[in-house]
Design a protein around this motif. Structure first.
Motif, PDB file in Angstrom:
ATOM      1  N   GLY A  83     -73.906  26.001  -0.416  1.00 18.34           N
ATOM      2  CA  GLY A  83     -74.789  25.869   0.737  1.00 18.34           C
ATOM      3  C   GLY A  83     -74.077  26.360   1.975  1.00 18.34           C
ATOM      4  O   GLY A  83     -72.850  26.442   2.014  1.00 18.34           O
ATOM      5  N   VAL A  84     -74.867  26.707   2.982  1.00 15.77           N
ATOM      6  CA  VAL A  84     -74.316  27.124   4.263  1.00 15.77           C
ATOM      7  C   VAL A  84     -75.157  26.482   5.357  1.00 15.77           C
ATOM      8  O   VAL A  84     -76.391  26.544   5.317  1.00 15.77           O
ATOM      9  CB  VAL A  84     -74.331  28.663   4.433  1.00 15.77           C
ATOM     10  CG1 VAL A  84     -73.870  29.067   5.827  1.00 15.77           C
ATOM     11  CG2 VAL A  84     -73.463  29.326   3.385  1.00 15.77           C
ATOM     12  N   ARG A  85     -74.462  25.859   6.310  1.00 13.00           N
ATOM     13  CA  ARG A  85     -75.161  25.265   7.449  1.00 13.00           C
ATOM     14  C   ARG A  85     -74.737  25.997   8.709  1.00 13.00           C
ATOM     15  O   ARG A  85     -73.553  26.265   8.924  1.00 13.00           O
ATOM     16  CB  ARG A  85     -74.831  23.784   7.568  1.00 13.00           C
ATOM     17  CG  ARG A  85     -75.579  23.153   8.735  1.00 13.00           C
ATOM     18  CD  ARG A  85     -75.521  21.665   8.731  1.00 13.00           C
ATOM     19  NE  ARG A  85     -76.161  21.194   9.957  1.00 13.00           N
ATOM     20  CZ  ARG A  85     -76.284  19.932  10.268  1.00 13.00           C
ATOM     21  NH1 ARG A  85     -75.823  19.001   9.469  1.00 13.00           N
ATOM     22  NH2 ARG A  85     -76.870  19.592  11.395  1.00 13.00           N
TER      23      ARG A  85
ATOM     24  N   ILE B 265     -79.826  24.444  10.609  1.00 13.25           N
ATOM     25  CA  ILE B 265     -80.384  25.098   9.419  1.00 13.25           C
ATOM     26  C   ILE B 265     -79.380  24.999   8.272  1.00 13.25           C
ATOM     27  O   ILE B 265     -78.198  25.304   8.434  1.00 13.25           O
ATOM     28  CB  ILE B 265     -80.726  26.565   9.702  1.00 13.25           C
ATOM     29  CG1 ILE B 265     -81.817  26.630  10.769  1.00 13.25           C
ATOM     30  CG2 ILE B 265     -81.170  27.279   8.431  1.00 13.25           C
ATOM     31  CD1 ILE B 265     -82.132  28.021  11.248  1.00 13.25           C
ATOM     32  N   LEU B 266     -79.878  24.565   7.133  1.00 11.38           N
ATOM     33  CA  LEU B 266     -79.059  24.467   5.922  1.00 11.38           C
ATOM     34  C   LEU B 266     -79.758  25.222   4.805  1.00 11.38           C
ATOM     35  O   LEU B 266     -80.888  24.896   4.442  1.00 11.38           O
ATOM     36  CB  LEU B 266     -78.869  22.999   5.519  1.00 11.38           C
ATOM     37  CG  LEU B 266     -78.187  22.738   4.170  1.00 11.38           C
ATOM     38  CD1 LEU B 266     -76.785  23.317   4.123  1.00 11.38           C
ATOM     39  CD2 LEU B 266     -78.161  21.245   3.886  1.00 11.38           C
ATOM     40  N   GLN B 267     -79.083  26.233   4.287  1.00  9.51           N
ATOM     41  CA  GLN B 267     -79.589  26.980   3.140  1.00  9.51           C
ATOM     42  C   GLN B 267     -78.805  26.550   1.918  1.00  9.51           C
ATOM     43  O   GLN B 267     -77.577  26.665   1.891  1.00  9.51           O
ATOM     44  CB  GLN B 267     -79.434  28.488   3.341  1.00  9.51           C
ATOM     45  CG  GLN B 267     -79.850  29.310   2.136  1.00  9.51           C
ATOM     46  CD  GLN B 267     -81.336  29.205   1.827  1.00  9.51           C
ATOM     47  OE1 GLN B 267     -82.173  29.487   2.658  1.00  9.51           O
ATOM     48  NE2 GLN B 267     -81.666  28.797   0.609  1.00  9.51           N
ATOM     49  N   VAL B 268     -79.520  26.028   0.925  1.00  3.55           N
ATOM     50  CA  VAL B 268     -78.902  25.660  -0.343  1.00  3.55           C
ATOM     51  C   VAL B 268     -79.044  26.850  -1.280  1.00  3.55           C
ATOM     52  O   VAL B 268     -80.151  27.344  -1.510  1.00  3.55           O
ATOM     53  CB  VAL B 268     -79.580  24.416  -0.963  1.00  3.55           C
ATOM     54  CG1 VAL B 268     -78.958  24.081  -2.310  1.00  3.55           C
ATOM     55  CG2 VAL B 268     -79.487  23.228  -0.005  1.00  3.55           C
ATOM     56  N   ALA B 269     -77.925  27.331  -1.791  1.00  8.56           N
ATOM     57  CA  ALA B 269     -77.935  28.444  -2.739  1.00  8.56           C
ATOM     58  C   ALA B 269     -78.589  27.996  -4.039  1.00  8.56           C
ATOM     59  O   ALA B 269     -78.724  26.798  -4.309  1.00  8.56           O
ATOM     60  CB  ALA B 269     -76.511  28.912  -3.012  1.00  8.56           C
ATOM     61  N   GLY B 270     -78.976  28.941  -4.851  1.00  8.51           N
ATOM     62  CA  GLY B 270     -79.581  28.624  -6.138  1.00  8.51           C
ATOM     63  C   GLY B 270     -78.690  27.708  -6.960  1.00  8.51           C
ATOM     64  O   GLY B 270     -77.530  28.024  -7.207  1.00  8.51           O
ATOM     65  N   GLN B 271     -79.249  26.572  -7.341  1.00  5.83           N
ATOM     66  CA  GLN B 271     -78.540  25.599  -8.166  1.00  5.83           C
ATOM     67  C   GLN B 271     -79.144  25.622  -9.564  1.00  5.83           C
ATOM     68  O   GLN B 271     -80.341  25.875  -9.721  1.00  5.83           O
ATOM     69  CB  GLN B 271     -78.675  24.193  -7.562  1.00  5.83           C
ATOM     70  CG  GLN B 271     -78.119  24.073  -6.154  1.00  5.83           C
ATOM     71  CD  GLN B 271     -76.631  24.285  -6.103  1.00  5.83           C
ATOM     72  OE1 GLN B 271     -75.853  23.576  -6.742  1.00  5.83           O
ATOM     73  NE2 GLN B 271     -76.197  25.288  -5.345  1.00  5.83           N
ATOM     74  N   VAL B 272     -78.319  25.340 -10.545  1.00  2.00           N
ATOM     75  CA  VAL B 272     -78.766  25.297 -11.937  1.00  2.00           C
ATOM     76  C   VAL B 272     -78.408  23.940 -12.537  1.00  2.00           C
ATOM     77  O   VAL B 272     -77.822  23.094 -11.875  1.00  2.00           O
ATOM     78  CB  VAL B 272     -78.163  26.463 -12.761  1.00  2.00           C
ATOM     79  CG1 VAL B 272     -78.675  27.811 -12.257  1.00  2.00           C
ATOM     80  CG2 VAL B 272     -76.640  26.416 -12.730  1.00  2.00           C
ATOM     81  N   GLY B 273     -78.735  23.756 -13.788  1.00  2.00           N
ATOM     82  CA  GLY B 273     -78.571  22.467 -14.451  1.00  2.00           C
ATOM     83  C   GLY B 273     -77.196  22.194 -15.018  1.00  2.00           C
ATOM     84  O   GLY B 273     -77.079  21.608 -16.098  1.00  2.00           O
ATOM     85  N   PHE B 274     -76.135  22.590 -14.312  1.00  2.00           N
ATOM     86  CA  PHE B 274     -74.785  22.245 -14.732  1.00  2.00           C
ATOM     87  C   PHE B 274     -74.484  20.812 -14.313  1.00  2.00           C
ATOM     88  O   PHE B 274     -74.840  20.391 -13.213  1.00  2.00           O
ATOM     89  CB  PHE B 274     -73.732  23.151 -14.089  1.00  2.00           C
ATOM     90  CG  PHE B 274     -73.734  24.577 -14.580  1.00  2.00           C
ATOM     91  CD1 PHE B 274     -74.236  24.919 -15.820  1.00  2.00           C
ATOM     92  CD2 PHE B 274     -73.214  25.576 -13.783  1.00  2.00           C
ATOM     93  CE1 PHE B 274     -74.214  26.237 -16.272  1.00  2.00           C
ATOM     94  CE2 PHE B 274     -73.186  26.903 -14.222  1.00  2.00           C
ATOM     95  CZ  PHE B 274     -73.687  27.219 -15.464  1.00  2.00           C
TER      96      PHE B 274
END
Length: 137
Positions: free
Chosen positions: A25-27, A31-40
């Protein structure tokens, strides 16, 4: 606007290291953008990240938990989320995904955000990826 806002990388302590040069993520400002997360599942030293299970349900729940962890690490919550983008690998998963998504957010009075769903290719074994955009304050 002479103020320069710093970008801050966000990585929850139990998240895996990204496979390339990016942050979970980057704030910047509010504004906070969460990068694509997966089911790890949580990172384990010396172990290659792997999906929490082969099924859509367990991967979706873990993916939403991973998004939530980045939100919280960045000082946000689902209440701050304006947009969610869902990436599924199979069009036949849409209805099952929606059922899990609705169940996850059952405690919220309103939908958590606007949402877009697209169909993509993901690395072997992964069925879903989710990213989010939050505006705090």
């Amino acid at each position: 606007m002479g103020d320069t806002l710093r970008k801050t990388a966000i990585t929850p302590p139990n998240h895996t290291t990204p496979p390339a040069k990016f942050s979970h993520g980057v704030r910047k400002g509010n504004i906070l953008q969460v990068a694509g997360q997966v089911g790890f599942g949580p990172a384990e030293p010396g172990r290659t990240p792997a999906p929490v299970g082969p099924g859509l349900r367990e991967q979706t729940v873990q993916t939403l938990r991973n998004v939530q962890a980045v939100l919280e690490e960045g000082g946000a919550s689902w209440e701050d989320v304006m947009m969610v983008r869902v990436h599924l690998t199979d069009t036949s998963h849409f209805a099952a995904f929606n059922a899990v998504y609705d169940e996850f957010f059952a405690g919220l009075k309103e939908a958590p955000s606007a949402r877009t769903t697209v169909y993509v290719g993901l690395p072997a074994g992964l069925l879903v990826e989710i990213d989010a955009l939050a505006v705090l304050g």
